[in-house]
Write a protein that holds these residues in place. Structure first.
Motif, PDB file in Angstrom:
ATOM      1  N   ILE A 157       0.837  -1.198   0.000  1.00 55.35           N
ATOM      2  CA  ILE A 157       0.000   0.000   0.000  1.00 55.35           C
ATOM      3  C   ILE A 157       0.872   1.247   0.000  1.00 55.35           C
ATOM      4  CG2 ILE A 157      -1.623   1.366   1.380  1.00 55.35           C
ATOM      5  CD1 ILE A 157      -2.844  -1.309   2.320  1.00 55.35           C
ATOM      6  N   ALA A 158       1.899   1.232   0.848  1.00 53.44           N
ATOM      7  CA  ALA A 158       2.799   2.388   0.938  1.00 53.44           C
ATOM      8  C   ALA A 158       3.520   2.617  -0.386  1.00 53.44           C
ATOM      9  CB  ALA A 158       3.802   2.181   2.062  1.00 53.44           C
ATOM     10  N   LEU A 159       4.006   1.545  -0.995  1.00 52.87           N
ATOM     11  CA  LEU A 159       4.756   1.692  -2.235  1.00 52.87           C
ATOM     12  C   LEU A 159       3.865   2.132  -3.392  1.00 52.87           C
ATOM     13  CD1 LEU A 159       7.208  -1.346  -2.061  1.00 52.87           C
ATOM     14  CD2 LEU A 159       7.603   1.041  -1.408  1.00 52.87           C
ATOM     15  N   ARG A 160       2.640   1.622  -3.441  1.00 51.93           N
ATOM     16  CA  ARG A 160       1.715   2.070  -4.495  1.00 51.93           C
ATOM     17  C   ARG A 160       1.400   3.560  -4.326  1.00 51.93           C
ATOM     18  NH1 ARG A 160      -1.250  -2.753  -2.978  1.00 51.93           N
ATOM     19  NH2 ARG A 160      -0.707  -4.488  -4.364  1.00 51.93           N
ATOM     20  N   THR A 161       1.223   3.987  -3.071  1.00 49.72           N
ATOM     21  CA  THR A 161       0.949   5.394  -2.812  1.00 49.72           C
ATOM     22  C   THR A 161       2.133   6.247  -3.234  1.00 49.72           C
ATOM     23  OG1 THR A 161      -0.415   4.760  -0.915  1.00 49.72           O
ATOM     24  CG2 THR A 161       0.257   7.053  -1.055  1.00 49.72           C
ATOM     25  N   LEU A 162       3.342   5.784  -2.930  1.00 47.94           N
ATOM     26  CA  LEU A 162       4.548   6.499  -3.350  1.00 47.94           C
ATOM     27  C   LEU A 162       4.631   6.584  -4.865  1.00 47.94           C
ATOM     28  CD1 LEU A 162       7.308   7.802  -2.919  1.00 47.94           C
ATOM     29  CD2 LEU A 162       8.282   5.506  -2.716  1.00 47.94           C
ATOM     30  N   ALA A 163       4.403   5.467  -5.532  1.00 47.29           N
ATOM     31  CA  ALA A 163       4.480   5.450  -6.997  1.00 47.29           C
ATOM     32  C   ALA A 163       3.492   6.429  -7.619  1.00 47.29           C
ATOM     33  CB  ALA A 163       4.227   4.035  -7.512  1.00 47.29           C
ATOM     34  N   ALA A 164       2.307   6.524  -7.034  1.00 50.30           N
ATOM     35  CA  ALA A 164       1.282   7.405  -7.576  1.00 50.30           C
ATOM     36  C   ALA A 164       1.619   8.878  -7.378  1.00 50.30           C
ATOM     37  CB  ALA A 164      -0.067   7.095  -6.924  1.00 50.30           C
TER      38      ALA A 164
ATOM     39  N   GLU B  91      14.160  -3.139 -12.961  1.00 53.39           N
ATOM     40  CA  GLU B  91      15.259  -2.317 -13.456  1.00 53.39           C
ATOM     41  C   GLU B  91      14.799  -0.861 -13.504  1.00 53.39           C
ATOM     42  OE1 GLU B  91      18.246  -3.137 -14.011  1.00 53.39           O
ATOM     43  OE2 GLU B  91      18.309  -5.311 -14.311  1.00 53.39           O
ATOM     44  N   PRO B  92      15.722   0.111 -13.553  1.00 54.36           N
ATOM     45  CA  PRO B  92      15.317   1.521 -13.604  1.00 54.36           C
ATOM     46  C   PRO B  92      14.247   1.770 -14.664  1.00 54.36           C
ATOM     47  CG  PRO B  92      17.689   1.363 -13.315  1.00 54.36           C
ATOM     48  CD  PRO B  92      17.198  -0.040 -13.521  1.00 54.36           C
ATOM     49  N   THR B  93      13.118   2.309 -14.199  1.00 59.84           N
ATOM     50  CA  THR B  93      11.919   2.446 -15.039  1.00 59.84           C
ATOM     51  C   THR B  93      11.307   3.826 -14.830  1.00 59.84           C
ATOM     52  OG1 THR B  93      11.471   0.068 -14.850  1.00 59.84           O
ATOM     53  CG2 THR B  93       9.631   1.475 -15.515  1.00 59.84           C
ATOM     54  N   ALA B  94      10.838   4.441 -15.911  1.00 61.96           N
ATOM     55  CA  ALA B  94      10.171   5.739 -15.798  1.00 61.96           C
ATOM     56  C   ALA B  94       8.922   5.600 -14.947  1.00 61.96           C
ATOM     57  CB  ALA B  94       9.815   6.264 -17.182  1.00 61.96           C
ATOM     58  N   ALA B  95       8.691   6.562 -14.068  1.00 59.67           N
ATOM     59  CA  ALA B  95       7.517   6.518 -13.195  1.00 59.67           C
ATOM     60  C   ALA B  95       6.226   6.588 -13.989  1.00 59.67           C
ATOM     61  CB  ALA B  95       7.581   7.652 -12.176  1.00 59.67           C
TER      62      ALA B  95
ATOM     63  N   VAL C 148       2.004  10.117   4.617  1.00 57.67           N
ATOM     64  CA  VAL C 148       3.447  10.200   4.435  1.00 57.67           C
ATOM     65  C   VAL C 148       3.824  10.307   2.961  1.00 57.67           C
ATOM     66  CG1 VAL C 148       5.613   8.915   4.665  1.00 57.67           C
ATOM     67  CG2 VAL C 148       4.007   9.016   6.581  1.00 57.67           C
ATOM     68  N   PHE C 149       3.196   9.457   2.117  1.00 57.78           N
ATOM     69  CA  PHE C 149       3.660   9.335   0.742  1.00 57.78           C
ATOM     70  C   PHE C 149       2.906  10.186  -0.265  1.00 57.78           C
ATOM     71  CE2 PHE C 149       5.201   5.290   2.547  1.00 57.78           C
ATOM     72  CZ  PHE C 149       6.542   5.432   2.199  1.00 57.78           C
ATOM     73  N   ALA C 150       1.653  10.496   0.002  1.00 54.85           N
ATOM     74  CA  ALA C 150       0.857  11.172  -1.016  1.00 54.85           C
ATOM     75  C   ALA C 150       0.823  12.679  -0.853  1.00 54.85           C
ATOM     76  CB  ALA C 150      -0.571  10.631  -1.014  1.00 54.85           C
ATOM     77  N   THR C 151       1.186  13.190   0.297  1.00 59.60           N
ATOM     78  CA  THR C 151       1.083  14.625   0.535  1.00 59.60           C
ATOM     79  C   THR C 151       2.454  15.281   0.494  1.00 59.60           C
ATOM     80  OG1 THR C 151       1.152  14.214   2.929  1.00 59.60           O
ATOM     81  CG2 THR C 151      -1.024  14.414   1.894  1.00 59.60           C
TER      82      THR C 151
END
Length: 495
Positions: free
Chosen positions: A177-184, A206-210, A324-327
């Motif tokens: 959940i935390a990582l998906r929120t960060l990615a978004a 591997e390194p990937t565009a967000a 933490v991640f979305a704001t």
């Protein structure tokens, strides 16, 4: 876990850097006690005044005739408070050693005005309601807000603990959940790579565009608990990826997601911390985020953040992950001030004693305040940090300033900047009821942490005093959900 030709296995020592998103628990070091409430202080008639309060002990009052200066590196961590909240909600309690007053205080809004650039300092105070002649002094330091539009693009390496312990208490799902929120929250020009480690470490992405959300989501979905915990291997491979991604003009960060308990490879905190420190000096900061109650190594994760010139948070709910991640997390990856230190000076003619509440492991020698070779704290954009002091004034003092607070930091060009504020007793609120709502809030928080650690205030106050002050907050800070939750938690641990 990625195509075979992209797979890299690592199990040996190397240097590592992290922004730690730690999914963690409390077994190493006995950090969690099961059962019971967080309180348990003596009844009022059993409390007594310590006879050596001004000379010995962890809670000693300092004599400004002997030591007028209080110097410490800045800290913007908040993990100690959310870990406490998680423990209370699960009917448990955290060990006193995990209670860090500054992290409880830093979790809450303080109302400081943001400077245009760098850092600024403010200072206010009020009379302590339970100690005649004492003042609660608040030294507040605020960084300039983040400008997400102008920040450099970010290259993030997520290093995720995939050991068997991540299967406990929904830790892996909370991590996802935390990582998906960060990615978004990333912009399309940011890049992400991911490492999964258990007994060994391998590249999961591997390194990937967000902008490639499908690839990011698939990599996150592929994470699952496996076997042992080789944190050294994960950090090594994460650092290798970060180095390969480093590009001039972009920020490179490494994100560790772990339960903090290593049992394979180099498991000594000293070795890991030294490698983190090396990379911090090269400009890669660490943000540690913890999740989970059991088998949690709070000490290691908090020290990783301190040594890595970053900050430590603890995620106990999906709502906290969102907070933490979305704001604006990616905006606050921008460092507003480097090697930031605070020095507070007390006038011995007016002050008979003072005590800093918290910051026990952020102490800096007074002589090193202006020594820029001595590491301070990194403060990220949009953050605030607060230091509270219990100050005892002498009788019949003048109305000259009794306390002076200075913040020193290095700006973007590496030039030192200092800003100073001072305070007279006539500028202090004569009662806590007349103080600013946020200062009253901090009194409640400090009374709470004092009870959790059996500090000196618990010898003059009882649970009823804490409850009374807490309930009064709901009127002065009506609408602040964090404060309402704090009041509810206090009610649960004092009844």
């Amino acid at each position: 876990m990625g195509a075979p030709n992209h797979r890299r296995l690592v199990s040996h020592a190397a240097t590592a850097v992290v922004i730690a998103v730690a999914v963690t628990a409390c077994g190493a070091g006995g950090a969690v006690d099961h059962g019971g409430s967080v309180s348990g202080q003596p009844a009022p008639d059993q409390r007594h005044r310590p006879t050596d309060m001004t000379t010995t002990g962890d809670f000693a009052m300092s004599d400004p005739d002997q030591d007028p200066l209080s110097t410490f590196a800045l800290d913007i961590d908040t993990g100690s408070y959310t870990r406490f909240r998680d423990a209370v909600n699960q009917g448990r309690r955290i060990a006193p050693s995990e209670v860090r007053t500054e992290e409880f205080v830093n979790y809450f809004e303080q109302g400081y005005e943001a400077p245009r650039e760098g850092l600024d300092v403010s200072i206010d105070a009020a009379a302590l309601p339970f100690r005649d002649g004492h003042r609660l002094v608040r030294v507040g330091i605020r960084s300039a807000d983040a400008d997400d539009e102008s920040r450099p693009d970010a290259d993030l390496v997520l290093v995720v603990d995939c050991s068997g312990s991540m299967n406990e208490a929904g830790k892996m799902e909370t991590t996802k959940i935390a990582l998906r929120t960060l990615a978004a929250s990333l912009r399309t020009t940011d890049r992400v790579a991911m490492v999964c480690y258990s007994t060994e470490a391998e590249v999961a992405l591997e390194p990937t565009a967000a902008s490639d959300r499908q690839a990011l989501d698939e990599a996150i979905d592929s994470l699952h608990p496996q076997a042992s915990t080789n944190a050294e291997a994960g950090l090594t491979l994460g650092y290798d990826l970060a180095q390969s991604m480093h590009t001039e003009g972009r920020m490179t960060r490494v994100v560790l997601v772990s339960d903090g308990v290593a049992n394979v490879g180099d498991t000594s905190p000293g070795g890991i911390l030294e490698r983190i420190s090396t990379q911090a000096r090269a400009g890669t900061s660490l943000i540690s985020v913890g999740v989970g109650i059991d088998n949690y190594n709070d000490h290691l994760l908090e020290q990783l953040a301190d040594r890595g010139d970053g900050w430590h948070v603890y995620v106990d709910t999906s709502a906290e992950a969102e907070r933490v991640f979305a704001t604006g997390l990616t905006g606050s990856l921008v460092v507003a001030a480097r090697d930031a230190k605070a020095q507070v000076e007390f006038d011995a003619d007016q002050v008979s004693g003072y005590r800093l509440l918290g910051y026990e492991n952020r102490d800096v020698a007074d002589r090193d305040f202006r020594n820029d070779a001595v590491d301070g704290g990194e403060v990220f954009a949009g953050h605030a940090t607060t230091a509270l002091y219990d100050v005892e004034l002498r009788e019949g003092t003048s109305d000259a300033s009794f306390v002076r607070a200075t913040v020193r930091y290095l700006d973007a060009n590496g030039e030192p900047v200092e800003r100073t504020r001072q305070l007279r007793d006539s500028e202090c609120a004569p009662t806590i009821e007349q103080a600013s709502p946020r200062l009253r809030q901090n009194l409640v928080i400090a009374m709470l942490t004092d009870r959790l650690t059996d500090g000196p205030w618990s010898h003059w106050t009882g649970p009823g005093d804490l409850q009374e002050q807490a309930v009064a907050l709901t009127d002065s800070l009506d609408g602040d959900r964090d404060v309402a939750e704090l009041v509810s938690l206090i009610d649960r641990v004092t009844t």
